[in-house]
Design an enzyme around this catalytic site. Structure first.
Site, PDB file in Angstrom:
ATOM      1  N   GLU A  68       0.444  -1.187  -0.143  1.00 28.87           N
ATOM      2  CA  GLU A  68       0.249  -0.073  -0.062  1.00 28.87           C
ATOM      3  C   GLU A  68       0.786   1.459   0.146  1.00 28.87           C
ATOM      4  O   GLU A  68       1.648   1.422   0.715  1.00 28.87           O
ATOM      5  CB  GLU A  68      -0.587   0.260   1.528  1.00 28.87           C
ATOM      6  CG  GLU A  68      -1.440   1.262   0.840  1.00 28.87           C
ATOM      7  CD  GLU A  68      -2.305   1.314   2.348  1.00 28.87           C
ATOM      8  OE1 GLU A  68      -2.705   0.276   3.472  1.00 28.87           O
ATOM      9  OE2 GLU A  68      -2.602   2.509   3.736  1.00 28.87           O
TER      10      GLU A  68
ATOM     11  N   LYS B 203     -11.085  -1.263   7.647  1.00 31.64           N
ATOM     12  CA  LYS B 203     -10.077  -0.834   7.412  1.00 31.64           C
ATOM     13  C   LYS B 203     -10.019  -0.118   9.227  1.00 31.64           C
ATOM     14  O   LYS B 203     -10.416   0.698   8.698  1.00 31.64           O
ATOM     15  CB  LYS B 203      -8.593  -0.454   6.857  1.00 31.64           C
ATOM     16  CG  LYS B 203      -7.359   1.145   7.708  1.00 31.64           C
ATOM     17  CD  LYS B 203      -7.100   1.466   6.732  1.00 31.64           C
ATOM     18  CE  LYS B 203      -5.654   2.761   7.165  1.00 31.64           C
ATOM     19  NZ  LYS B 203      -4.820   3.078   6.361  1.00 31.64           N
TER      20      LYS B 203
END
Ligand SMILES: O=C(O)C(=O)C[C@H](O)[C@H](O)COP(=O)(O)O
Length: 216
Positions: free
Chosen positions: A44, A135
């Protein structure tokens, strides 16, 4: 090209997503390569990294024949940034917070959206707007039992705790039901600047620990 559900599955299989916030294009690129060399298959790249879109493009092109390596974008706060990331080749979009317009843009392009949530209201909004993974951020603030608590009212939500995940506490997060974990500092920021070998050593440790956990 991988389908949306295949990407989500690859992120799941990776177990650990390396969160990279580089200080330059070169630093972002080299850090990502060092993580991948250490067997981490999901990256990421945070959009606070200079020219993050250029780095995503470079990484996608380097690993284009390796369908196990998934490159996503992080710290994506708005739909304009999401589009920039997707056009550059980002295979998933992560945010520290939930944003409706970003969710819609990701849905339009069929790219998985993984927004940061800390409350049940945020989790509900994220799911309503089609988020594929939630998340939990900052994981260190929420505490590990947050996953159990969320799975009460939202039994099917895929949770990715991020923020404060370390080699020492990763097992606890998975024991509580994490779908995948996001790891930044404790993997990609070794004490010495530009020590990419140390990043690879850390990445290998996280990967080995994850394999160990899923064996049990
Ligand atoms: O902005 C985002 O989208 C983020 O992912 C925030 C943080 O960079 C990660 O939470 C990493 O946190 P540490 O593993 O504690 O370094």
């Amino acid at each position: 090209m991988l389908l949306k559900y295949e990407i989500i599955n690859k992120v799941h299989q990776a177990g650990v997503v390396a969160v990279i916030r580089g200080y330059s294009e070169e630093n972002s690129y080299e850090t990502a390569k060092a993580c991948i060399k250490g067997n981490i298959t999901a990256i990421e790249l945070a959009f606070t990294s200079p020219n993050a879109d250029v780095t995503i493009k470079k990484l996608r092109s380097k690993y284009q024949t390796d369908t196990d390596v998934i490159i996503g974008a992080g710290t994506v706060l708005d739909p304009a940034t999401a589009r920039l990331a997707i056009v550059a080749g980002a295979q998933f979009i992560v945010s520290p917070s939930f944003n409706e317009e970003t969710a819609k843009l990701c849905n339009l392009y069929e790219v998985p959206y993984m927004p940061g949530c800390l409350t049940p209201t945020e989790v509900q909004s994220a799911l309503t707007y089609g988020a594929d993974v939630v998340k939990v951020f900052p994981g260190s603030v929420a505490g590990k039992s947050v996953i159990n608590e969320i799975h009460g009212p939202f039994p099917n939500v895929n949770v990715m705790p991020t923020g404060g995940v370390s080699l020492e506490n990763m097992a606890d997060w998975f024991n509580k039901g994490a779908f995948v974990v996001g790891v930044g500092g404790s993997m990609v920021a070794p004490g010495k600047k530009d020590d990419y070998q140390a990043v690879t050593v850390n990445a290998k440790k996280f990967h080995a620990k994850y394999l160990d956990l899923i064996k049990k």
